[in-house]
Scaffold this motif. Sequence first.
Motif, PDB file in Angstrom:
ATOM      1  N   SER A   1      29.479  13.080   0.798  1.00 32.43           N
ATOM      2  CA  SER A   1      29.521  14.446   1.549  1.00 32.43           C
ATOM      3  C   SER A   1      30.054  15.508   0.988  1.00 32.43           C
ATOM      4  N   GLU A   2      31.120  15.255   0.119  1.00 38.70           N
ATOM      5  CA  GLU A   2      31.708  16.333  -0.767  1.00 38.70           C
ATOM      6  C   GLU A   2      31.954  15.713  -2.099  1.00 38.70           C
TER       7      GLU A   2
ATOM      8  N   ARG B   1      20.782  25.801  -3.299  1.00 45.67           N
ATOM      9  CA  ARG B   1      21.164  25.625  -4.528  1.00 45.67           C
ATOM     10  C   ARG B   1      20.963  24.109  -4.751  1.00 45.67           C
ATOM     11  N   ILE B   2      20.263  23.697  -5.710  1.00 50.47           N
ATOM     12  CA  ILE B   2      20.389  22.156  -6.065  1.00 50.47           C
ATOM     13  C   ILE B   2      20.323  22.071  -7.553  1.00 50.47           C
ATOM     14  N   ALA B   3      21.408  21.438  -8.014  1.00 49.15           N
ATOM     15  CA  ALA B   3      21.641  20.968  -9.560  1.00 49.15           C
ATOM     16  C   ALA B   3      21.537  19.704  -9.984  1.00 49.15           C
ATOM     17  N   GLU B   4      20.864  19.343 -11.088  1.00 44.50           N
ATOM     18  CA  GLU B   4      20.955  17.855 -11.334  1.00 44.50           C
ATOM     19  C   GLU B   4      21.178  17.843 -12.776  1.00 44.50           C
ATOM     20  N   TYR B   5      22.070  16.843 -12.733  1.00 39.35           N
ATOM     21  CA  TYR B   5      22.714  16.404 -14.141  1.00 39.35           C
ATOM     22  C   TYR B   5      22.441  14.934 -14.514  1.00 39.35           C
TER      23      TYR B   5
ATOM     24  N   TYR C   1      23.844  17.987  -6.948  1.00 36.02           N
ATOM     25  CA  TYR C   1      24.659  18.457  -6.175  1.00 36.02           C
ATOM     26  C   TYR C   1      23.893  19.540  -5.382  1.00 36.02           C
ATOM     27  N   GLU C   2      24.121  19.425  -4.229  1.00 35.50           N
ATOM     28  CA  GLU C   2      23.411  20.148  -3.102  1.00 35.50           C
ATOM     29  C   GLU C   2      24.348  21.124  -2.574  1.00 35.50           C
ATOM     30  N   ALA C   3      24.068  22.617  -2.290  1.00 32.25           N
ATOM     31  CA  ALA C   3      25.023  23.323  -1.600  1.00 32.25           C
ATOM     32  C   ALA C   3      24.894  23.254  -0.158  1.00 32.25           C
TER      33      ALA C   3
ATOM     34  N   ASP D   1      32.698  21.474  -1.830  1.00 32.95           N
ATOM     35  CA  ASP D   1      31.951  21.153  -0.595  1.00 32.95           C
ATOM     36  C   ASP D   1      30.522  20.708  -1.102  1.00 32.95           C
ATOM     37  N   ASP D   2      30.033  20.551  -2.036  1.00 30.05           N
ATOM     38  CA  ASP D   2      28.699  20.345  -2.365  1.00 30.05           C
ATOM     39  C   ASP D   2      28.544  18.852  -2.117  1.00 30.05           C
TER      40      ASP D   2
END
Length: 371
Positions: free
Chosen positions: A7-8, A110-114, A103-105, A85-86
Amino acid sequence: MLEAKLSEAGILKRLLDAIKELVSDANFECTEEGINLQAMDNSHVALVSVKLDAVGFKRYRCDRPMPLGVNLTSLTKVLKCAKDDDTCTLTAADDADVLSLTYEARNTDRIAEYEMKLMDIDTDTLGIPDTDYDARVTLPSSEFSRIVRDLSQLGESVRIEVSKDGVRFVSEGEAANGNILLRHTDTSGVNGKKGDSSKVKKEEDDGEDEAEANEEENEEEEDEDGEKKKKVKKEKVKKEAGEDVEMNGEEEEGDEEFKAESDGEEEQDQEESSTKKRKKAPSKSEKPAKKAKKGKSKDDDGDDAPDGVRIEMNQHVNLTFSLKYLVNFSKSASLSNVVQLMMSNDVPLLVSYDFNQGFIRYYLAPKIGDD
């Protein structure tokens, strides 16, 4: 396949910040029960053990046991790209050589993928024996951090002594010495005797039961009074209904008198019912307050800071440890408000932090002689 959603992301950040200086490369062992990490530092003086329970994840799936070999420095850099908090989702295929982090805000805009490459790390899982420690000290993690940080300015080692007086931290340097004593502040008493606290708890329970009994007694008395008044009211109605009055004027007067009496009795009943409600209201508000007070005293979960220092001692313990490692261990204070120090003579020190998702534990070998 592995899919683990936290969740975080801040939890993983704080976790890695606490162990990245001790261990550079490590295997995250993923099973259906959760994710475990166990590794030793390069000098083989300290061991760190981490467990993230499956129930602590927002969503967790692990089809078969699989190791994830990662470089902790690289993983720390990838996690810095996420806000605390993402939501953070870890995914990896069964035979994949890549770990994906998403990561999702909070507002999902905002969605970031690594992706980061996995490593093949040959490590032997050490069996940690169950030990009955002679002394256990529970204290606020912020206090422990302050002690080891202050004493590290004076010397390289700290002597931790647990006795009937309390727990003492002593550091001797070339230019200055430091001596810090923490006394037992809990009502349970040294050696883990909890007679006083149980006595207090029993008195609170007895007082609570007595208050409930008095309240029920008052309610029964009020109910009996109400039934008596209703019975009197019915008898009056029957009596007045049985009397035949020939004069219309007298009937009207009787009706008016009966109406006035019934109105007065209704007002009295309303006043009594409102008084009854006022009496019940404080008792309802008092019960949760007492329960909350009892729940607050339970600090074993590690979510709330204890009122002070708790010491459980079976015998006197006196050991010396390297302050450099204890300062590193104290960085886990960001994960939990409470820390436990477990000690026995000639046995590694156990420093334990419990948090909602699991725990992190450090084992540190004591110094022997002048080394």
